[in-house]
Structures are given as C-alpha cells and as structure tokens.
Design a protein around this motif. Structure first.
Motif, short mmCIF file in Angstrom:
data_model
loop_
_atom_site.label_atom_id
_atom_site.label_comp_id
_atom_site.label_asym_id
_atom_site.label_seq_id
_atom_site.Cartn_x
_atom_site.Cartn_y
_atom_site.Cartn_z
N PRO A 59 -2.36 8.07 -6.96
CA PRO A 59 -1.97 9.46 -6.74
C PRO A 59 -1.01 9.93 -7.84
CG PRO A 59 -0.92 8.03 -5.13
CD PRO A 59 -1.87 7.19 -5.92
N SER A 60 -0.82 11.22 -7.93
CA SER A 60 -0.04 11.80 -9.03
C SER A 60 1.38 11.25 -9.12
CB SER A 60 -0.01 13.32 -8.89
OG SER A 60 0.67 13.89 -9.96
N ARG A 61 2.02 11.09 -7.98
CA ARG A 61 3.41 10.59 -7.98
C ARG A 61 3.49 9.18 -8.56
NH1 ARG A 61 7.01 11.07 -2.60
NH2 ARG A 61 8.71 12.08 -3.69
N LEU A 62 2.51 8.37 -8.24
CA LEU A 62 2.47 7.00 -8.75
C LEU A 62 2.09 6.98 -10.23
CD1 LEU A 62 2.96 4.15 -7.77
CD2 LEU A 62 0.58 4.02 -7.10
N ARG A 63 1.26 7.93 -10.66
CA ARG A 63 0.91 8.02 -12.08
C ARG A 63 2.14 8.29 -12.93
NH1 ARG A 63 -4.69 10.67 -13.42
NH2 ARG A 63 -5.97 9.64 -11.88
N ILE A 64 3.04 9.11 -12.44
CA ILE A 64 4.28 9.40 -13.17
C ILE A 64 5.09 8.12 -13.34
CG2 ILE A 64 6.48 10.64 -13.03
CD1 ILE A 64 4.90 12.89 -11.61
N GLN A 119 0.82 -1.21 0.00
CA GLN A 119 0.00 0.00 0.00
C GLN A 119 0.85 1.26 0.00
OE1 GLN A 119 -3.32 -0.09 -0.38
NE2 GLN A 119 -3.01 -2.29 -0.60
N ASP A 120 2.15 1.12 0.21
CA ASP A 120 3.04 2.28 0.27
C ASP A 120 3.32 2.78 -1.15
OD1 ASP A 120 4.91 4.19 0.79
OD2 ASP A 120 6.38 2.85 1.70
N PRO A 121 2.90 4.01 -1.48
CA PRO A 121 3.07 4.49 -2.86
C PRO A 121 4.53 4.66 -3.27
CG PRO A 121 2.13 6.21 -1.47
CD PRO A 121 2.20 4.98 -0.64
N GLU A 122 5.42 4.95 -2.33
CA GLU A 122 6.83 5.12 -2.67
C GLU A 122 7.46 3.80 -3.10
OE1 GLU A 122 10.80 7.26 -0.81
OE2 GLU A 122 9.18 6.68 0.52
N VAL A 123 7.21 2.76 -2.35
CA VAL A 123 7.74 1.43 -2.67
C VAL A 123 7.07 0.90 -3.93
CG1 VAL A 123 7.98 -0.93 -1.85
CG2 VAL A 123 8.32 0.96 -0.27
N LYS A 124 5.76 1.10 -4.05
CA LYS A 124 5.03 0.64 -5.23
C LYS A 124 5.55 1.33 -6.49
CE LYS A 124 0.68 -0.72 -5.37
NZ LYS A 124 -0.76 -0.79 -5.28
N GLY A 125 5.79 2.64 -6.41
CA GLY A 125 6.32 3.38 -7.55
C GLY A 125 7.70 2.91 -7.95
N CYS A 126 8.54 2.65 -6.97
CA CYS A 126 9.90 2.16 -7.26
C CYS A 126 9.85 0.78 -7.93
CB CYS A 126 10.72 2.12 -5.98
SG CYS A 126 12.43 1.66 -6.22
N ALA A 127 8.96 -0.08 -7.43
CA ALA A 127 8.82 -1.41 -8.03
C ALA A 127 8.28 -1.32 -9.46
CB ALA A 127 7.90 -2.27 -7.17
N MET A 145 2.93 -6.98 -16.46
CA MET A 145 2.25 -6.00 -15.61
C MET A 145 1.53 -4.91 -16.40
SD MET A 145 5.08 -3.55 -13.92
CE MET A 145 6.07 -2.46 -14.90
N GLU A 146 1.63 -4.92 -17.71
CA GLU A 146 1.09 -3.83 -18.51
C GLU A 146 -0.40 -3.61 -18.29
OE1 GLU A 146 0.64 -2.57 -23.19
OE2 GLU A 146 2.20 -3.99 -22.63
N GLU A 147 -1.21 -4.65 -18.35
CA GLU A 147 -2.65 -4.52 -18.18
C GLU A 147 -3.00 -4.04 -16.78
OE1 GLU A 147 -5.05 -4.63 -20.45
OE2 GLU A 147 -3.44 -4.89 -21.92
N GLN A 148 -2.25 -4.51 -15.79
CA GLN A 148 -2.51 -4.11 -14.41
C GLN A 148 -2.23 -2.63 -14.20
OE1 GLN A 148 -3.83 -6.31 -12.25
NE2 GLN A 148 -4.03 -4.71 -10.73
N LEU A 149 -1.24 -2.11 -14.92
CA LEU A 149 -0.89 -0.70 -14.76
C LEU A 149 -2.02 0.22 -15.23
CD1 LEU A 149 2.86 -0.56 -15.85
CD2 LEU A 149 1.91 -0.55 -13.56
N TYR A 150 -2.72 -0.19 -16.27
CA TYR A 150 -3.85 0.62 -16.74
C TYR A 150 -4.93 0.75 -15.66
CZ TYR A 150 -1.83 0.03 -21.39
OH TYR A 150 -0.98 0.03 -22.47
N SER A 151 -5.21 -0.35 -14.99
CA SER A 151 -6.26 -0.30 -13.96
C SER A 151 -5.79 0.44 -12.71
CB SER A 151 -6.71 -1.72 -13.61
OG SER A 151 -5.64 -2.45 -13.07
N ILE A 152 -4.52 0.34 -12.37
CA ILE A 152 -3.98 1.06 -11.21
C ILE A 152 -3.97 2.56 -11.49
CG2 ILE A 152 -1.91 1.47 -9.82
CD1 ILE A 152 -1.17 -1.44 -10.19
N TYR A 153 -3.72 2.95 -12.72
CA TYR A 153 -3.52 4.35 -13.08
C TYR A 153 -4.71 5.23 -12.70
CZ TYR A 153 -2.34 8.48 -15.79
OH TYR A 153 -2.06 9.76 -16.16
N LYS A 154 -5.91 4.75 -12.89
CA LYS A 154 -7.10 5.57 -12.68
C LYS A 154 -7.22 6.08 -11.25
CE LYS A 154 -9.46 3.00 -16.24
NZ LYS A 154 -10.38 1.91 -16.51
N SER A 155 -6.90 5.26 -10.28
CA SER A 155 -7.08 5.64 -8.88
C SER A 155 -5.77 6.01 -8.18
CB SER A 155 -7.76 4.49 -8.12
OG SER A 155 -6.93 3.35 -8.17
#
Length: 189
Positions: free
Chosen positions: A103-108, A71-79, A91-101
């Motif tokens: 936060p901005s830092r994770l979207r980048i 649930q940690d956005p910093e670790v999730k973003g790094c991974a 992971m490509e398809e999963q990224l599309y579904s994660i993108y919608k919800s």
C-alpha cells in the motif's frame, strides 16, 4: 495500584538500566516483546524504536524476519524504516519485491529505507524514476524524488533531466527537494 503491561515493562527497563552499575546493565531483548501476542501496535512500535535507539545489532536479523512475517502495515513500515536507518543491507532485494504490492504508506517507508541504505544496485535510478511517475500520493512522489536526488551523480543527473522536462506545476516539487533548508539530508556528504 494496577499497572498496564506497557508501564510494567517500561519500569523494568528503566530499573535494569539505571539501578545497576554500568558494567552490570542488562538490556532486554526487545524482539521477544514484539513477538508476543498481548502488546498493542504502539508497544511494538516502541520496541522497534528502542532496538534502533540502543543499536542492538544482535536483534537486526530477527527484526528483519519479523518484518517479513507480520501482516500489519504500520509495524512493517516502522521495521523497514528502522532497518534502513541502521543500514541493514540484507533487506534491499526483498524491498524491491515488497514494493510492487505494498500500500502507499508502506511504499513511502520502502523508498525512505532504500534512500537511507544508499542503495547503489543496478537499475536503482530507474526504480526511483518509475516510483515517482507511478506514485499515487504527494508524499510518495516527494520521497521518490528525494531518494533519486540522494542517489549519487547518476541520480542527480536523472533528477536534473526530469526537472528540465517537468511541467510548471510539478517544478515546485523539484525545487523543494533541491532547497538545502528543506532537504538537509542531500547536503550532508
């Protein structure tokens, strides 16, 4: 002398890699260290960077599953970034579904990973265009434009069309992406 957990593990890593002959080198399983409760985020980020550096392909699947669970956005973003850099296509398809919800830092991070994956699925150009138009921050908009520019001929065509239609104050973003000095990724191929 008292060592922290990080220093102890780093010492063990260096010792195992450099004291034994090359054919006896034992690489630790970094994913196991990420999953334990004790380490700080900096240590988890370090372990993810080591998985990337040592190209530990056997740990990519586990890192992907950890990325989905955490649930940690910093670790999730790094991974996400690390798996994007190694070209983990699952992971490509999963990224599309994660993108919608996300936060901005994770979207980048998601946009950068999709750019690094060289995602060519149907609708990817429209995805990057909508990511640019709906972006909340400057970094997010620049990453979406960069991903669109690196998205093959169809992406370049869409990029050029958007550049022609952009207002004067927004054209600087496009010019920054088109400049080979500031964006060498787009000119590598």
């Amino acid at each position: 002398m008292i060592y922290s957990l990080f220093e102890f593990i780093l010492f063990k890593l260096i010792k195992s890699c450099f004291l034994f002959p090359p054919f006896f080198r034992l690489m630790p399983h970094f994913i196991e260290w990420i999953k334990i409760d004790q380490p700080t985020n900096k240590f988890r980020l370090f372990c993810i960077a080591e998985i990337l550096f040592f190209k530990k392909k056997e740990e990519y699947d586990e890192l992907y599953h950890y990325m989905l669970e955490t649930q940690d956005p910093e670790v999730k973003g790094c991974a996400i970034r690390a798996l994007g850099q190694v070209g983990y296509k699952k992971m490509e398809e999963q990224l599309y579904s994660i993108y919608k919800s996300a936060p901005s830092r994770l979207r980048i991070c998601i946009l950068a990973a999709l750019r690094d994956l060289e995602a060519r699925s149907i609708g990817i150009v429209d995805f990057f265009k909508s990511a640019y138009t709906k972006s909340r921050r400057e970094n997010e908009a620049m990453t979406a434009l960069d991903a669109l520019y690196c998205c093959g001929q169809e992406g370049r065509l869409a990029f050029d069309t958007m550049y022609a239609q952009a207002a004067e104050n927004q054209k600087k973003r496009f010019e920054h992406i088109m400049n080979p000095i500031t964006n060498d990724r787009a000119y590598e191929k």
